[in-house]
Structure formats: structure tokens, C-alpha cells
Write an enzyme that holds these catalytic residues in place. Structure first.
Site, PDB file in Angstrom:
ATOM      1  CG  ASP A  84      -2.015   0.938   1.275  1.00 38.68           C
ATOM      2  OD1 ASP A  84      -2.435   1.363   0.188  1.00 38.68           O
ATOM      3  OD2 ASP A  84      -2.498   1.269   2.383  1.00 38.68           O
ATOM      4  CB  THR A 233      -7.083   5.012  10.894  1.00 40.50           C
ATOM      5  OG1 THR A 233      -6.206   5.592   9.928  1.00 40.50           O
ATOM      6  CG2 THR A 233      -6.960   5.776  12.195  1.00 40.50           C
TER       7      THR A 233
HETATM    8 ZN   LIG Z   1      -4.513   5.144   1.503  1.00 39.06          ZN
END
Ligand SMILES: [Zn+2]
Length: 281
Positions: A84, A233
Site C-alpha cells: 500500500d 486507522t
Molecule cells: Zn490510503
């Protein structure tokens, strides 16, 4: 299951037909990786397990690739190990060599021509080895208090078209007003822009910064053409606070495996909620 680019393409085609998104979950270590695998298996849902370059720095690309390879092969449900937000072309190529089945080259901060050049280098290398590639257009910023995403950082339709046509990239992260991290305000997504991009571009579109976007907004984005929703998150926050709670309740002499069993249960609940949202039923 052997995961290659054609399988990922097929999964995205099914998502397009069914008007849903494939969940993308960021992991930080082996414990949360196993929570993601269990959530995928228990719900029979294909997922991306994503790894930020920060995790590679902490654990090592060779070890991560080896564990991911066994994990993907042993699973009956497609699990796609993905790199990512990688700003480095070299690290993307290394990830391809070490068994990642999908990589994101994030060169969106660069001028369009340089973004295209970086994406092209990764696409040429990855496609020759049957690996899927994601790129980014527009700038997806980190959540802050400065308010809504300014218009100039949103994805541009023409730029998106040019990038896809010139690189042959497989998936595109589009900046439509979402942000990374927990929001300081209710995010305002640009659905018109999303629908415009979706109607002009064939490759699957990716929504970054899923954590904290209200469920109805995520569903509306999926209905507007989003085919992968990235969540990081929310998972990390649940994981870390759960470890803290478990240590508080059970004491620091408790075995790590018992602390982690508690954390994993909570993380899995969050993952299953996101799997339900992404299914968009
Ligand atoms: Zn991202």
C-alpha cells in the site's frame, strides 16, 4: 489458492457486476494479519491484506512475503497480499519479487508525467509477473483540522483518463474528498466527480481513508463506482486500544497469546462490520 492478476481482475469484475466493493485491510504484524484471514474465511469474503512500507521497514519484505505466500495458498477464500502507498518504484519491484500479488505505486505527489513514468515502470515489471497494480490520482491527504479537501487536490477526470490509458494500470485510487486517519470533521465526498470518473474509466476505483467515513457515505460511494475500500486507522486503533485494555484487565504477567486473543476478537468484529458495509446489500 493461487492468486494472480487474472484472479484479481475477475474479483473486481464480479464486484462491478454486483455493485459492491472488495475490502482492503491494513495490517501491522502477524497477529492482526491472522485476524484479517479469519474474518475473510468466516465470512467467505475475498479481501486485500495490505502492508505499508513502514511495516516492511519494521519486519522485512522477505519474511512478510513468505508468510503472505503461505497465507494466500492455504486459504480457500481469495486473499490478496498488497503493498500500500509505496512511493518507491524499487520497493514495488522488490515486493513483486517477494510474492506480493498486488502493489500500489503512489506517485500522485509528482507532476502527472512523472506519476505516469513511475506507474509505467511498475506496470511493466509487475504485469510480466502476473501481479496487479494500483496507482493514485489527485492527492489523498491525511486527516487534519484544516477542513474539507481543497478542490485542487481532488482527482481530475482528464488526468485520470491519461494515466490509465498511458500506463495500463489495473486499479486507480481517486481523491474524492476522503482522507487518511480519523476525521476531525464529517468528510464530504464528491459523488459527482466519482460518478463521472466511473463512467469514463474502465479500471476499478479505490476509496482510501475508509476509517471514520459514515456507513451511508461509504455505501453511496460504492454505488457510485468504488470497488475497493481501504481501511487502516480503524483497525490499528481497535488493535492498540484492545491490547491496552487486555493488559489493564489481565495484568502484564498474562501470556502475549492471551492478550492477543482478546485484541483479535475486537479487531475481527471491526473487520466484519467493514465486510458487511462493503457488501453493500
Ligand atoms: Zn490510503
Amino acid at each position: 489458492m493461487i492468486v494472480d492478476r487474472s484472479l484479481v481482475e475477475m474479483l473486481f469484475q464480479e464486484a462491478e457486476k454486483g455493485n459492491y466493493a472488495i475490502p482492503h485491510f491494513n495490517h501491522s504484524d502477524f497477529w492482526d494479519m491472522s485476524a484479517i484471514v479469519e474474518a475473510a474465511k468466516e465470512t467467505k469474503t475475498p479481501v486485500f491484506i495490505a502492508c505499508l512500507p513502514k511495516v516492511i521497514d519494521a519486519i522485512g519484505i522477505e519474511k512478510l512475503g513468505a508468510v503472505a505466500k503461505i497465507t494466500m495458498e492455504q486459504s480457500d477464500v481469495p486473499i490478496i497480499y498488497h503493498l500500500d502507498h509505496c512511493h518507491s518504484v524499487e520497493t514495488c519491484l522488490a515486493a513483486v519479487d517477494y510474492g506480493y500479488r498486488s502493489v500500489m505505486i503512489d506517485a500522485a505527489d509528482l507532476p502527472l508525467e512523472e506519476n505516469i513514468a513511475a506507474v509505467k515502470r511498475v506496470v511493466d515489471y509487475a504485469h510480466a509477473r502476473n501481479v496487479h497494480v494500483e496507482a493514485e490520482i489527485g492527492k489523498i491527504k491525511s486527516a487534519g483540522e484544516e477542513g474539507y479537501t481543497p478542490v485542487e487536490t481532488l482527482a481530475g477526470l482528464e488526468d485520470a483518463k491519461t494515466l490509465v490509458e498511458e500506463t495500463g494500470v489495473d486499479a486507480l485510487a481517486v481523491s474524492i474528498g476522503s482522507e487518511h486517519g480519523f476525521y476531525q470533521h464529517t468528510p464530504k465526498l464528491d459523488y459527482d466527480l466519482l460518478e463521472k470518473i466511473h463512467s469514463h474509466i474502465q479500471v476499478p476505483l479505490v476509496l482510501h481513508g475508509g476509517s471514520g467515513i459514515p456507513e451511508e457515505s461509504v455505501r453511496r460511494a460504492i454505488s457510485g463506482g468504488i470497488r475497493k475500500v481501504n481501511v487502516g486507522t480503524h483497525i490499528r486503533h481497535t488493535y492498540i486500544t484492545s491490547v491496552g485494555e487486555a493488559i489493564q484487565d489481565m495484568g502484564p504477567m498474562t501470556h502475549t497469546a492471551d492478550i492477543m486473543a482478546y485484541a483479535k476478537k475486537n479487531v475481527k468484529q471491526v473487520l466484519k462490520d467493514w465486510i458487511r458495509i462493503c457488501a453493500n446489500k
